[in-house]
Design an enzyme around this catalytic site. Structure first.
Site, short mmCIF file in Angstrom:
data_model
loop_
_atom_site.label_atom_id
_atom_site.label_comp_id
_atom_site.label_asym_id
_atom_site.label_seq_id
_atom_site.Cartn_x
_atom_site.Cartn_y
_atom_site.Cartn_z
N ARG A 13 3.76 25.13 73.82
CA ARG A 13 3.27 25.63 72.53
C ARG A 13 3.16 27.15 72.56
O ARG A 13 3.57 27.84 71.63
CB ARG A 13 1.91 25.03 72.18
CG ARG A 13 1.43 25.42 70.78
CD ARG A 13 -0.04 25.18 70.58
NE ARG A 13 -0.89 26.00 71.44
CZ ARG A 13 -1.14 27.30 71.24
NH1 ARG A 13 -0.60 27.93 70.24
NH2 ARG A 13 -1.91 27.96 72.07
N ALA A 17 5.33 29.61 70.24
CA ALA A 17 4.60 30.53 69.37
C ALA A 17 5.01 31.97 69.66
O ALA A 17 5.15 32.78 68.74
CB ALA A 17 3.10 30.34 69.56
N ALA A 34 7.62 50.52 56.04
CA ALA A 34 6.23 50.89 56.32
C ALA A 34 5.84 50.48 57.74
O ALA A 34 5.16 51.23 58.44
CB ALA A 34 5.29 50.24 55.30
N ARG A 36 7.87 50.18 60.31
CA ARG A 36 8.55 51.10 61.23
C ARG A 36 7.80 52.44 61.30
O ARG A 36 7.64 53.00 62.39
CB ARG A 36 10.00 51.33 60.81
CG ARG A 36 10.92 50.18 61.12
CD ARG A 36 12.39 50.55 60.96
NE ARG A 36 12.72 51.04 59.63
CZ ARG A 36 13.04 50.28 58.60
NH1 ARG A 36 13.07 48.98 58.73
NH2 ARG A 36 13.35 50.82 57.43
N GLN A 37 7.34 52.93 60.15
CA GLN A 37 6.61 54.20 60.14
C GLN A 37 5.30 54.08 60.91
O GLN A 37 4.93 54.98 61.68
CB GLN A 37 6.33 54.62 58.69
CG GLN A 37 7.56 55.02 57.93
CD GLN A 37 7.33 55.13 56.44
OE1 GLN A 37 6.33 54.65 55.92
NE2 GLN A 37 8.27 55.76 55.74
N GLU A 73 -0.70 45.70 57.87
CA GLU A 73 0.64 45.72 57.28
C GLU A 73 1.33 44.36 57.46
O GLU A 73 2.02 43.89 56.54
CB GLU A 73 1.49 46.82 57.93
CG GLU A 73 2.83 47.01 57.27
CD GLU A 73 2.72 47.51 55.84
OE1 GLU A 73 3.36 46.90 54.95
OE2 GLU A 73 2.01 48.49 55.58
N GLU A 80 3.10 39.21 50.60
CA GLU A 80 4.25 39.48 49.73
C GLU A 80 5.32 38.41 49.88
O GLU A 80 5.92 37.99 48.88
CB GLU A 80 4.84 40.86 50.05
CG GLU A 80 3.93 42.00 49.63
CD GLU A 80 4.47 43.37 50.03
OE1 GLU A 80 5.46 43.43 50.80
OE2 GLU A 80 3.91 44.37 49.57
N SER A 102 -1.81 45.53 49.40
CA SER A 102 -1.59 46.97 49.50
C SER A 102 -2.92 47.70 49.66
O SER A 102 -3.04 48.66 50.44
CB SER A 102 -0.85 47.46 48.26
OG SER A 102 -0.65 48.84 48.32
#
Length: 121
Positions: A13, A17, A34, A36-37, A73, A80, A102
């Site tokens: 497991r 995972a 975002a 990556r930044q 994030e 999203e 956000s």
């Protein structure tokens, strides 16, 4: 099909995972600028934290403050993705869910900035 009774346990497991998490990180890096930044910020912050005359505990807190942004994030991107999965039509609750995600990222940025200011000043 998902089998809730015979799902993996123990080391298997954990291994599966981990593969899922790595796939998610790869997707984030490829598709979310975002992320990556913020990852670049973390890479910059780690060596920078050694420049200041602070304790190891304070150094860790500075680094964790940036990791908290990454965490937020990831949650925002998950929200999203779920909203987009449900439907791409414009709906007030869909917009609200994305706006709240956000806002969570914004709060994490404010927290991280505050932590850095307090420790370095």
């Amino acid at each position: 099909m998902f089998d809730n009774i015979n799902k993996p346990k123990g080391i298997q497991r954990i291994y599966l995972a981990s593969l899922n998490s790595l796939r998610a990180f790869r997707w984030l890096y490829t598709n979310e600028s975002a992320f990556r930044q913020e990852l670049l910020l973390l890479i910059f912050v780690i060596p920078t934290s050694f420049v200041f005359d602070i304790s190891i505990k304070e150094q860790l807190i500075l680094i964790l403050a940036i990791i908290f942004i990454l965490f937020t994030e990831i949650i925002n991107t998950a929200i999203e993705a779920v909203v987009d999965r449900v439907g791409l039509d414009i709906h007030p609750l869909s917009g609200l869910a994305k706006d709240l995600g956000s806002a969570a990222v914004l709060v994490s940025l404010i927290v991280a900035g505050s932590v850095w200011l307090v420790i370095l000043l």
